[in-house]
Design an enzyme around this catalytic site. Structure first.
Site, short mmCIF file in Angstrom:
data_model
loop_
_atom_site.label_atom_id
_atom_site.label_comp_id
_atom_site.label_asym_id
_atom_site.label_seq_id
_atom_site.Cartn_x
_atom_site.Cartn_y
_atom_site.Cartn_z
N LYS A 11 -22.26 13.60 -33.26
CA LYS A 11 -21.85 12.93 -32.03
C LYS A 11 -21.78 11.40 -32.17
O LYS A 11 -22.32 10.83 -33.12
CB LYS A 11 -22.84 13.29 -30.92
CG LYS A 11 -22.82 14.77 -30.55
CD LYS A 11 -23.82 15.05 -29.44
CE LYS A 11 -23.81 16.49 -29.00
NZ LYS A 11 -24.75 16.72 -27.88
N TYR A 51 -15.72 21.26 -23.58
CA TYR A 51 -16.95 21.55 -22.84
C TYR A 51 -16.68 22.18 -21.47
O TYR A 51 -17.55 22.17 -20.60
CB TYR A 51 -17.78 20.27 -22.68
CG TYR A 51 -18.44 19.85 -23.96
CD1 TYR A 51 -19.52 20.57 -24.49
CD2 TYR A 51 -18.00 18.74 -24.67
CE1 TYR A 51 -20.13 20.20 -25.68
CE2 TYR A 51 -18.61 18.36 -25.86
CZ TYR A 51 -19.66 19.09 -26.35
OH TYR A 51 -20.27 18.73 -27.53
N ASN A 114 -28.26 13.28 -28.48
CA ASN A 114 -29.08 14.08 -29.38
C ASN A 114 -28.42 14.35 -30.73
O ASN A 114 -28.77 15.27 -31.44
CB ASN A 114 -29.54 15.38 -28.71
CG ASN A 114 -28.40 16.29 -28.32
OD1 ASN A 114 -27.25 16.09 -28.69
ND2 ASN A 114 -28.71 17.33 -27.56
N HIS A 117 -23.97 18.65 -32.24
CA HIS A 117 -23.64 19.87 -31.49
C HIS A 117 -23.46 20.97 -32.51
O HIS A 117 -22.97 20.74 -33.62
CB HIS A 117 -22.33 19.70 -30.72
CG HIS A 117 -21.72 20.99 -30.25
ND1 HIS A 117 -22.02 21.55 -29.02
CD2 HIS A 117 -20.88 21.86 -30.86
CE1 HIS A 117 -21.36 22.69 -28.90
NE2 HIS A 117 -20.66 22.91 -30.00
N GLU A 128 -14.63 27.52 -31.18
CA GLU A 128 -14.82 26.09 -31.38
C GLU A 128 -14.17 25.60 -32.68
O GLU A 128 -13.58 24.51 -32.70
CB GLU A 128 -16.32 25.75 -31.37
CG GLU A 128 -16.94 25.94 -30.01
CD GLU A 128 -18.42 25.62 -29.96
OE1 GLU A 128 -18.96 25.56 -28.85
OE2 GLU A 128 -19.06 25.44 -31.03
#
Length: 140
Positions: A11, A51, A114, A117, A128
């Site tokens: 990310k 998402y 965080n 993913h 995905e």
């Protein structure tokens, strides 16, 4: 053991801090292979589509904002039970609850930033992966 593929996204909070190499080292040390990789900058529309399953949740807008804040590195990982193995390597979504040595414990700034993913099932992994990669880009 079953050889699987799973999606990994490093990310923007992690790419901003130049952690791609360190994160990939943990991935590869776990026995997973990186068989496709590219650095992209998601548009708002791409983030919302990717998402979309979370569209009704309170965190959806913030999630899309964070995922478009800078470049991401999307990857296809392959290995024995890759989906679960990568989830173990990532650690808990909340880095405060993540085990020592996991990506999120080592590198996450907080629950929103965080660092990574990963797909949560083999079915979602296939969806995905296809979102970001054509078959010609995946080299086993």
């Amino acid at each position: 053991m079953t050889t699987q593929q799973t999606l990994s996204i490093i990310k923007p909070d992690a790419t901003r801090r130049n952690l791609t190499g360190k994160i990939n080292a943990l991935i590869e040390q776990s026995g997973l292979r990186i068989i496709a990789q590219k650095r992209i900058h998601l548009t708002r529309a791409q983030a919302e589509k990717f998402y979309g399953v979370h569209a009704e949740r309170s965190f959806f807008s913030d999630l899309c904002n964070s995922m478009t804040a800078g470049p991401v590195v999307v990857q296809v990982l392959e290995g024995d039970n890759a989906v679960q193995k990568y989830r173990d390597v990532m650690g808990a979504t909340n880095p405060a609850n993540a085990a020592e040595g996991t990506i999120r414990k080592e590198f996450a700034e907080n629950i929103e930033a965080n660092s990574v993913h990963g797909s949560d099932s083999t079915d979602n992994a296939a969806i995905e992966i296809a979102f970001f990669f054509s078959q010609i880009e995946i080299v086993g």
